[in-house]
Design a protein around this motif. Sequence first.
Motif, mmCIF file in Angstrom:
data_model
loop_
_atom_site.group_PDB
_atom_site.id
_atom_site.type_symbol
_atom_site.label_atom_id
_atom_site.label_comp_id
_atom_site.label_asym_id
_atom_site.label_seq_id
_atom_site.Cartn_x
_atom_site.Cartn_y
_atom_site.Cartn_z
ATOM 1 N N ALA A 1 39.532 53.653 38.304
ATOM 2 C CA ALA A 1 39.006 54.499 39.396
ATOM 3 C C ALA A 1 38.726 53.453 40.501
ATOM 4 N N ASP A 2 38.319 52.390 40.284
ATOM 5 C CA ASP A 2 38.174 51.284 41.314
ATOM 6 C C ASP A 2 39.490 50.618 41.840
ATOM 7 N N GLY A 3 40.660 51.002 41.600
ATOM 8 C CA GLY A 3 42.016 50.736 41.960
ATOM 9 C C GLY A 3 42.313 49.582 41.499
ATOM 10 N N VAL A 4 41.871 49.120 40.296
ATOM 11 C CA VAL A 4 42.214 47.614 39.636
ATOM 12 C C VAL A 4 43.255 48.114 38.837
ATOM 13 N N ARG A 5 44.435 47.133 38.746
ATOM 14 C CA ARG A 5 45.546 46.966 37.863
ATOM 15 C C ARG A 5 45.288 45.957 37.047
ATOM 16 N N LEU A 6 45.134 46.671 35.417
ATOM 17 C CA LEU A 6 44.806 45.792 34.454
ATOM 18 C C LEU A 6 46.007 44.925 34.011
ATOM 19 N N ALA A 7 46.011 43.624 34.448
ATOM 20 C CA ALA A 7 47.198 42.787 34.196
ATOM 21 C C ALA A 7 46.944 41.285 33.962
#
Length: 331
Positions: free
Chosen positions: A222-228
Amino acid sequence: MRIGIIGAGALGGMLAVLLDRAGHDVVATARGEQLAAIRADGLRLEGAYGSASARFTAAEALPEAPDLAILAVKAQDAPAAAAQNASALDGVPLVIVQNGVAGPQSLAATLPSTPTIGAASMIAASYLRPGTVTVTAAGVTVLAPGTASAVQVRAAGDVLGAVVEVRIADDLAGLQWSKLVVNQLNAAPAVTGLSLQEAIASGPLTAAIAAAMRETIRVAHADGVRLAGLPALPPALVRTLDRLPLPFAAVALRRGVLARMGDVPNPGSTLQSIRRGRPTEIDHLSGAVVATGARMGVPTPVNRRIVEVVREVAATGRFLSPDDAARRLRS
């Protein structure tokens, strides 16, 4: 190379011994009984990286500027530690090994001329008695640029990569939130007083931790973070935790944890803090999920209860059985 380590606790102490063993000139900061023990007898390392002892300069603050510095204190202690060592860190590349999602971002005002590098480590290290650090599981440490240049990040990676496995990622926020998902595992030992392996033998408690991970993933998205960036959290596991029914997600989670951790009991960093009577990082772990979730409009009831129960256990010293903990976290 002269390497300054701010915080010779579990991870910082491990790095101090390994870097000393590799031939570097190490100076480290510590406090209280740990500082006294290092000054008197050096620091002993046991576990996954072998047994070794090191004698190095130990002080409450860095006495002079090193060539490379590593900040390895708890998230709540980082601002004060940075301020205390600011003069020695002026212009010095600083690797910040820290849980939570603040890291280098929170120290920019205190260290405006310090090139910062964020780091997330999957090494399981324990500091339960002064003068000794035990590594219960080796793992990868991932670096990502804060304000440091790519050249500085690679140079730091070369130094650390000579003693532990190191990888480099390009997205600091993605790395931090990925580690925050994994850090939800800390809650299981923290509220039960058991090792992680013992705590997740409870299906209901493992399902509660999987639910906390799911909330963290959804808040990050939701916060625009791409988990990587973190090998311990591959895309397939993110999808499993986010989409599968929680009982199935819990089975996959338990299988993955046991495969990585093995049989050596891992107490987790939050339980270590509770046992030493030190403040925990819970406000920077589940607390960060709750705060960001509120800002993004994403419900985080399990993380909110984790904060409450960890605070309660830390204040009272009374641990819960795994099944009682599961009921408290999911009620």
